[in-house]
Design a protein around this motif. Structure first.
Motif, PDB file in Angstrom:
ATOM      1  N   LYS A 175      42.303 -12.645   8.632  1.00  0.00           N
ATOM      2  CA  LYS A 175      42.417 -13.321   9.927  1.00  0.00           C
ATOM      3  C   LYS A 175      41.783 -12.475  11.034  1.00  0.00           C
ATOM      4  CE  LYS A 175      46.675 -15.841   8.806  1.00  0.00           C
ATOM      5  NZ  LYS A 175      48.134 -15.983   9.107  1.00  0.00           N
TER       6      LYS A 175
ATOM      7  N   THR B 176      49.776 -10.545  18.790  1.00  0.00           N
ATOM      8  CA  THR B 176      50.995 -11.276  19.169  1.00  0.00           C
ATOM      9  C   THR B 176      51.034 -12.648  18.517  1.00  0.00           C
ATOM     10  OG1 THR B 176      51.092 -10.132  21.306  1.00  0.00           O
ATOM     11  CG2 THR B 176      52.326 -12.200  21.099  1.00  0.00           C
ATOM     12  N   GLU B 177      49.941 -13.366  18.601  1.00  0.00           N
ATOM     13  CA  GLU B 177      49.901 -14.732  18.069  1.00  0.00           C
ATOM     14  C   GLU B 177      50.041 -14.767  16.548  1.00  0.00           C
ATOM     15  OE1 GLU B 177      46.327 -16.444  19.564  1.00  0.00           O
ATOM     16  OE2 GLU B 177      47.136 -16.744  21.596  1.00  0.00           O
ATOM     17  N   ASN B 178      49.649 -13.686  15.895  1.00  0.00           N
ATOM     18  CA  ASN B 178      49.762 -13.625  14.436  1.00  0.00           C
ATOM     19  C   ASN B 178      51.009 -12.883  13.977  1.00  0.00           C
ATOM     20  OD1 ASN B 178      47.151 -14.749  12.979  1.00  0.00           O
ATOM     21  ND2 ASN B 178      46.501 -13.808  14.909  1.00  0.00           N
ATOM     22  N   GLU B 179      51.902 -12.624  14.914  1.00  0.00           N
ATOM     23  CA  GLU B 179      53.227 -12.064  14.651  1.00  0.00           C
ATOM     24  C   GLU B 179      53.161 -10.761  13.852  1.00  0.00           C
ATOM     25  OE1 GLU B 179      55.314 -15.302  12.770  1.00  0.00           O
ATOM     26  OE2 GLU B 179      55.733 -16.272  14.693  1.00  0.00           O
TER      27      GLU B 179
ATOM     28  N   PHE C  65      38.671 -13.448  13.455  1.00  0.00           N
ATOM     29  CA  PHE C  65      38.809 -13.363  14.917  1.00  0.00           C
ATOM     30  C   PHE C  65      37.696 -12.498  15.501  1.00  0.00           C
ATOM     31  CE2 PHE C  65      40.646 -11.283  18.719  1.00  0.00           C
ATOM     32  CZ  PHE C  65      40.862 -12.414  19.492  1.00  0.00           C
TER      33      PHE C  65
ATOM     34  N   ARG D 123      42.294  -9.456  24.417  1.00  0.00           N
ATOM     35  CA  ARG D 123      42.108 -10.293  23.230  1.00  0.00           C
ATOM     36  C   ARG D 123      42.744  -9.664  21.991  1.00  0.00           C
ATOM     37  NH1 ARG D 123      36.001 -12.771  23.424  1.00  0.00           N
ATOM     38  NH2 ARG D 123      35.392 -10.583  23.132  1.00  0.00           N
TER      39      ARG D 123
ATOM     40  N   ASN E 215      45.371  -7.650  21.886  1.00  0.00           N
ATOM     41  CA  ASN E 215      46.822  -7.816  22.040  1.00  0.00           C
ATOM     42  C   ASN E 215      47.232  -9.253  21.760  1.00  0.00           C
ATOM     43  OD1 ASN E 215      49.500  -7.148  22.683  1.00  0.00           O
ATOM     44  ND2 ASN E 215      49.192  -7.710  24.829  1.00  0.00           N
ATOM     45  N   ARG E 216      46.450 -10.202  22.253  1.00  0.00           N
ATOM     46  CA  ARG E 216      46.774 -11.609  22.038  1.00  0.00           C
ATOM     47  C   ARG E 216      46.716 -11.967  20.561  1.00  0.00           C
ATOM     48  NH1 ARG E 216      43.180 -13.582  25.051  1.00  0.00           N
ATOM     49  NH2 ARG E 216      41.713 -14.481  23.540  1.00  0.00           N
ATOM     50  N   PHE E 217      45.699 -11.460  19.867  1.00  0.00           N
ATOM     51  CA  PHE E 217      45.592 -11.740  18.431  1.00  0.00           C
ATOM     52  C   PHE E 217      46.817 -11.202  17.684  1.00  0.00           C
ATOM     53  CE2 PHE E 217      44.703 -10.106  14.206  1.00  0.00           C
ATOM     54  CZ  PHE E 217      44.276 -11.242  13.562  1.00  0.00           C
TER      55      PHE E 217
END
Length: 223
Positions: free
Chosen positions: A7, A76-79, A11, A70, A72-74
């Protein structure tokens, strides 16, 4: 976190898509391979942290013309587990040459491994090619014989594309030739030595071809 590496690669591929400055997805793939090679000789490193940091290390780089979080967002969104995510972001924040310069100080083995993996991709034949790519993408002059390197560049001056000494050949002296001394692992140091020799030989030939004996002497005195 099944499949998180795949993943992350997807990304990063999206983030670097279309880049022509030498910060494309192929750069990410090479840095990851460098990191994997160094990992084999460095016991005790967190492999997941190293691989994720290697893959995501440039997604927020200013040279891509982006601003934000970006990476950090990745995560977070992928837990991704909070402790792992924190370590990944810590590595990414620590390894930038524009921040740490040629005398970096690192607190963790993971930082050292990813730093070496990234710096190796700025050296040798790849380093020469990426320098040309970045110069073409940004309109940077190839060579200005009247502008010798500034040996006391600050991080802010280094990032200033409009400074008078910002030409491609100076980039070797501003950064690339300093990288050998910034390596942190034994595997990294061995490979850096080989790539460093190639860059010196390249510059020797360049100065011969453009008839710049003063620059050849400058190189010889320092490297």
């Amino acid at each position: 976190m099944d499949g998180i590496i795949e993943k992350a690669l997807d990304f990063a591929r999206m983030c670097h898509n279309g880049d022509c400055s030498g910060h494309d997805f192929q750069h990410i793939e090479r840095v990851l391979k460098n990191a994997e090679r160094i990992l084999t000789g460095e016991l005790g490193a967190d492999e997941l942290v190293v691989k994720l940091a290697a893959i995501l290390h440039d997604v927020d780089d200013y040279k891509l013309g982006v601003s934000g979080e970006r990476a950090n967002r990745f995560l977070t969104e992928n837990e991704v587990a909070a402790d792992v995510a924190a370590k990944v972001l810590d590595v990414i924040g620590a390894i930038s040459f524009s921040k740490s310069g040629s005398a970096p100080r690192f607190d963790t083995l993971e930082q050292k491994i990813v730093s070496d993996a990234d710096k190796l991709d700025a050296m040798g034949a790849i380093g020469v090619c990426r320098t040309v790519m970045y110069s073409a993408a940004t309109g940077r002059t190839l060579f200005n014989a009247a502008e010798f390197p500034d040996e006391n560049l600050t991080p802010e001056e280094y990032k200033n594309k409009n400074r008078r000494g910002n030409h491609s050949i100076n980039h070797f002296f501003d950064k690339l030739l300093k990288l050998k001394g910034a390596m942190q692992t034994e595997t990294g140091r061995r490979e850096a030595e080989r790539r460093h020799r190639f860059m010196v030989a390249f510059l020797e030939e360049f100065f011969e071809e453009v008839n710049a004996p003063q620059w050849a002497e400058y190189l010889k005195e320092r490297y």
